[in-house]
Each structure stands twice: as C-alpha cells, then as structure tokens.
Write an enzyme that holds these catalytic residues in place. Structure first.
Site, mmCIF file in Angstrom:
data_model
loop_
_atom_site.group_PDB
_atom_site.id
_atom_site.type_symbol
_atom_site.label_atom_id
_atom_site.label_comp_id
_atom_site.label_asym_id
_atom_site.label_seq_id
_atom_site.Cartn_x
_atom_site.Cartn_y
_atom_site.Cartn_z
ATOM 1 N N LYS A 152 -79.186 8.213 29.371
ATOM 2 C CA LYS A 152 -80.028 9.028 30.257
ATOM 3 C C LYS A 152 -81.163 8.191 30.840
ATOM 4 C CE LYS A 152 -81.924 12.859 28.423
ATOM 5 N NZ LYS A 152 -83.399 12.859 28.469
ATOM 6 N N SER A 153 -81.826 7.400 30.012
ATOM 7 C CA SER A 153 -82.952 6.590 30.507
ATOM 8 C C SER A 153 -82.488 5.641 31.609
ATOM 9 C CB SER A 153 -83.539 5.762 29.361
ATOM 10 O OG SER A 153 -84.109 6.598 28.394
ATOM 11 N N GLY A 156 -88.815 15.352 31.614
ATOM 12 C CA GLY A 156 -90.073 14.609 31.644
ATOM 13 C C GLY A 156 -89.888 13.215 32.208
ATOM 14 N N SER A 207 -95.266 4.809 25.071
ATOM 15 C CA SER A 207 -94.479 5.682 25.940
ATOM 16 C C SER A 207 -93.875 4.883 27.074
ATOM 17 C CB SER A 207 -95.361 6.799 26.507
ATOM 18 O OG SER A 207 -94.714 7.392 27.624
ATOM 19 N N ASP A 226 -86.359 10.028 19.985
ATOM 20 C CA ASP A 226 -85.558 11.225 20.300
ATOM 21 C C ASP A 226 -84.582 11.585 19.178
ATOM 22 O OD1 ASP A 226 -86.831 11.460 22.743
ATOM 23 O OD2 ASP A 226 -85.349 10.236 23.798
ATOM 24 N N LYS A 274 -92.611 16.697 23.237
ATOM 25 C CA LYS A 274 -91.282 16.512 23.841
ATOM 26 C C LYS A 274 -90.842 17.823 24.505
ATOM 27 C CE LYS A 274 -91.027 12.240 22.810
ATOM 28 N NZ LYS A 274 -91.130 11.268 23.896
ATOM 29 N N ARG A 316 -91.251 19.280 18.664
ATOM 30 C CA ARG A 316 -90.110 18.963 17.799
ATOM 31 C C ARG A 316 -90.493 18.784 16.336
ATOM 32 N NH1 ARG A 316 -86.616 14.914 21.692
ATOM 33 N NH2 ARG A 316 -85.668 16.565 22.931
ATOM 34 N N ARG A 319 -81.778 18.815 22.260
ATOM 35 C CA ARG A 319 -81.539 18.103 21.003
ATOM 36 C C ARG A 319 -81.684 19.015 19.777
ATOM 37 N NH1 ARG A 319 -80.815 13.110 23.265
ATOM 38 N NH2 ARG A 319 -82.403 12.464 24.753
HETATM 39 C C1 S3P Z 1 -87.856 8.054 27.835
HETATM 40 C C2 S3P Z 1 -88.948 7.812 27.062
HETATM 41 C C3 S3P Z 1 -89.317 8.621 25.882
HETATM 42 C C4 S3P Z 1 -88.173 9.521 25.432
HETATM 43 C C5 S3P Z 1 -87.488 10.174 26.576
HETATM 44 C C6 S3P Z 1 -86.914 9.129 27.521
HETATM 45 C C7 S3P Z 1 -87.599 7.173 28.993
HETATM 46 O O1 S3P Z 1 -90.423 9.447 26.211
HETATM 47 O O2 S3P Z 1 -88.612 10.487 24.516
HETATM 48 O O3 S3P Z 1 -86.425 11.005 26.132
HETATM 49 O O4 S3P Z 1 -86.460 7.175 29.517
HETATM 50 O O5 S3P Z 1 -88.514 6.464 29.406
HETATM 51 P P1 S3P Z 1 -91.953 8.898 26.121
HETATM 52 O O6 S3P Z 1 -92.114 7.832 27.119
HETATM 53 O O7 S3P Z 1 -92.804 10.084 26.420
HETATM 54 O O8 S3P Z 1 -92.089 8.423 24.705
#
Ligand code: S3P
Length: 449
Positions: free
Chosen positions: A32-33, A105, A179, A332, A359, A363, A406
């Site tokens: 996903k990222s 997010g 983050s 996650d 999140k 969570r 999740r």
């Molecule tokens: C992500 C960063 C994480 C993670 C999210 C995906 C990303 O969040 O929890 O599911 O793709 O950069 P944070 O940056 O708020 O830790």
C-alpha cells in the site's frame, strides 16, 4: 460508494471458526505504501511512469482519483498495471471539487505535501475515521515551507483547505514522532523548493519515499543520525522523470495469513514476493523470536525494494518482550501480533505504542478490547500492551471494527484457531487495503460464515 458515504446500515459482519490446516502458495496484493507513492511520484514526474502490481484497494484508488483531479493522466492498462503521465514538480492544476481520501491517512498526508509545493488551493476530506485523525503534524512543517490553511482545520482535523506555497522554502525539519507520512509530506513539498530540504528523524521510519524519489531521478541522500535515526537531504527544483515501478507484495497484508498459518495447527503456507525492507519487517523478527517458523528464500531486489518468498509452518509460540525502538518497523502489525500473543504461552509485552492511538482507530484500546472479548487477558499500561497468552484462545466474541480494516482482519484470523467462532461486526473496510482477503484466505483453507 465511497467510504465517506458508509454508515452503520452498510455494516458487513463476518465470522470465522476453527479450520483445517492452511496450505498452498499465495501472493498478497501490492504494498500500500509503495502504491500510493508510485501514483504520487508518477503524477509529479515528467513523462510516463508504468506501475505493475499496484494495490487496487480503495485507499490507493482514492489517491489515483486525487492526482487525476490535480491534472495527472492515470490509466489502468491491465490487471494491477497502471500508466501515469505526470505534470512535473509544482505543476498541479487546481482541482474543482474537494479531494476525498476516504479512509486513507497516507494518501491524504502525502498529497498535502505535494499540494503544499504547488501554487494552487485544494480542499482535503475523508470519512469519519480520517476526519478524526490529527493533521497538524503535517500542516506544521508545510506551513514552515510556505503553505497556508485557509478554511476548516478545526482542532487540526479534516475537512480543510490548503493553499500551496508560491515560493516554497527549503527547511530543516526534525519530525516529532517517527512517521513516514510526515517525512514524506515534507520531502514532497521540498521537491519544489530551491536548495536543500532536510528531514531528521530520531527513529527511522519506512524509507519508500526516499528510495522511490531516487529511482525517479531526485537528488536525495540519507545518512544515519544517532543510534536509530536518519538525516535525509533532498535538493529541490530538479525534475523527476517517469519511471517503471514494480510493486512487491505488502508485508503488512502478508502478516494476516502468516499469523493464521502459525496458529492453525498443521499449516504449511508459502507467500511469494513479500517485500522485506528492514524498516517494515519488525513483525517477522518478533514472530521468529516467539518461535514462529518463517523461512525466507528466493531473495530478490526489483526496482529498489528487497523481496523474498516466505514459508510459514504452524508453531508453538512463546511470549516475548517487543522493544519500543522496533515500533516504527511494525507499526501496522501490533493488532495481528496481539492475536499471535494470545495463542502463545506466557506474557508478551509490547512497548512504546503511543502512535497506535492515532491510526484508523485507537488501535491500542481496540486491540485490548478485541482480546478481552475473546477471553484473553490484556492490559494497557501507559504506552505498553501486556497480553497473557495461555496457548489457546477461548473466542466467542463479537469484535468492534471501528472503521479499521486491520481490526477486522485480525479478529477473523483469531477465529481460525480459537475454541469458539469469532465475529467481526464490520468487514467492509478490508477493501481499503486487501480487497481479496476473504477469497484468498478461503483458497488456503479458512472458513467464513
Ligand atoms: C505509512 C506510514 C505509517 C503507517 C501507514 C502507512 C506510509 O503511518 O501506519 O499505514 O505509507 O507512509 P505514520 O507515518 O503515521 O506512522
């Protein structure tokens, strides 16, 4: 239907029960990222980017819609294959309606960064879960760069309207929490700034943005900072060039069938192409420490990210202590780790989980509640979660999913090995990250009703 339209009437409850051994070979969907980043960097690049293995989940599709509304051309050319023609750094056009990121997010905060470096105005919105999540953490550095929030943003929440900087400034920014979303937002805005934008993190977060920016031709350097941190320096105002991106399978999605195979007796499961970037594999390290048999083979490095084939066999697990500095590499995965901890013998202590509170849901509370309603002793002490494993889980509980994919998947995994069935009250949000979760789990032997 978008997530923002979902209401209590659309809840899709589902239950799992103890099943036969899980077996077979599966490839979970694309990371996903990396999928979000491929679309956003493709949209900021000059020329065409071809992406294969894209996660076609709702979160990523919302990012695709957003960057299309900002002027990029995006086309699906085959199964999980997409072509993106970008507008160039700072080249976004003003969208004529609010950008709706649904539940995501990552999509929202990364696109905020890219918009902050373009001289346009855009309104950001999302579903009830996303509207409850903090945005100040991203807006603070983006305002230092020169962006302005002109509407909304009550208490740092969506919906809000952002005016991008006409003359973005390069900044040096120390992230207040580990983050990748904050880091990435600053770097994406910094692409449009003259000179060097620097992000310093005291705990390294996932580095997909840095790796992919380099792959698209950016001048970016990352070096260690202190015992666990990084200092990342990006030289702005040079173009990105369209690139080919191969998206590996998502370790955060692989986590669910992996834990399922560990706890369902007699299981022997293979997962192919799983991304094993060390900033994402804290769960695998922890499960191995618990006695989980997870063997790695066929190590490859396609398009800048390491991936491997994982063979998982059911294992007797024991409780362990998970140190706080491991949290960014498995942020996650605590929900599903807590499921494994319930089936382990002995106490598992997970330390430093404050970020879990912001999140898709809180969570930390949700994990404890999921365990307790299924007969597992769980306690929250400040930022730590303590789970008393007894080697088996009673089950029989109804788990509140709180608009969080999740939670729903973790509860369903728990039910596959618990004494009594486990029900998740709403599984519809699984489509945000793992649209084929149910058919894929059925194919390896899981039973849902
Ligand atoms: C992500 C960063 C994480 C993670 C999210 C995906 C990303 O969040 O929890 O599911 O793709 O950069 P944070 O940056 O708020 O830790």
């Amino acid at each position: 239907m978008t997530h923002s339209d979902r209401s209590a009437d659309h809840k899709t409850p589902l239950e799992t029960r103890r099943c036969r051994p899980l077996s077979g070979t599966v490839r979970v969907p694309g990371d996903k990222s990396i999928s979000h980043r491929a679309l956003i960097l493709g949209a900021l690049a000059v020329g065409e980017s071809r992406v294969s293995g894209l996660l076609e989940g709702e979160d990523v599709l919302n990012t695709a819609k957003a960057v299309r509304a900002l002027g990029a051309s995006i086309e699906r050319t085959g199964n999980f294959a997409w072509s993106v023609r970008g507008v160039g750094v700072a080249g976004f056009a003003e969208p004529n309606s609010p950008l709706d990121f649904g539940n995501s997010g990552t999509g929202c905060r990364l696109v905020m960064g890219a918009v902050a470096g373009s001289p346009i105005t855009a309104t950001f919105d999302g579903d009830a879960s996303l509207r409850s999540r903090p945005m100040r953490r991203v807006l603070d550095p983006l305002e230092m760069i020169g962006a302005r929030v002109v509407a909304g943003e009550q208490g740092g929440r969506l919906p809000l309207t952002l005016v991008g900087a006409r003359d973005p400034l390069p900044i040096i920014y120390r992230t207040p929490v580990a983050s990748a979303q904050i880091k990435s937002a600053v770097l994406l805005a910094g692409l449009a700034a003259p000179g060097v934008t620097t992000v310093i993190e005291s705990e390294a977060s996932r580095d997909h943005t840095e790796l992919m920016l380099r792959h698209f031709g950016a001048d970016i350097v990352s070096e260690p900072e202190g015992p666990h941190g990084r200092r990342i320096a990006l030289t702005g105002q040079s173009e990105l060039h369209g690139a080919e991106v191969v998206v590996p399978a998502d370790p955060s999605s692989a986590a669910f069938p992996i834990v399922a195979a560990l706890i369902v007796k007699g299981s022997d499961l293979v997962l192919s192409d799983v991304m094993i970037n060390p900033l994402r594999t804290g769960l695998f390290t922890t499960l191995r420490e618990m006695g989980g048999q997870i063997e790695q083979s066929d190590l490859r490095n396609d398009a800048g990210e390491p991936m491997a084939r994982l063979r998982v066999r059911s294992s007797r697990l024991r409780g362990v202590e998970v140190p706080p500095e491991r949290a960014p590499s498995m942020i996650d995965e605590y929900l599903v780790l807590a499921v494994a901890a319930g089936f382990a013998e002995g106490t598992t202590i997970m330390r430093g989980l404050h970020e879990l509170r912001v999140k898709e849901s809180d969570r930390l509370e949700a994990t404890a509640a999921m365990l307790r309603v299924n007969g597992v002793k769980a306690e929250i002490s400040a930022d730590d979660l303590i789970v008393e494993g007894t080697g088996h889980v009673q089950g029989g509980g109804l788990v509140a999913s709180h608009m969080d994919h999740r939670i729903a998947m973790s509860a369903l995994v728990m039910g596959l090995a618990a004494d009594k069935p486990v029900k998740a009250d709403d599984t519809s949000f699984i489509a945000t990250s793992f649209p084929d979760f149910i058919p894929m789990m059925r194919a390896i032997g899981a039973e849902f009703s």
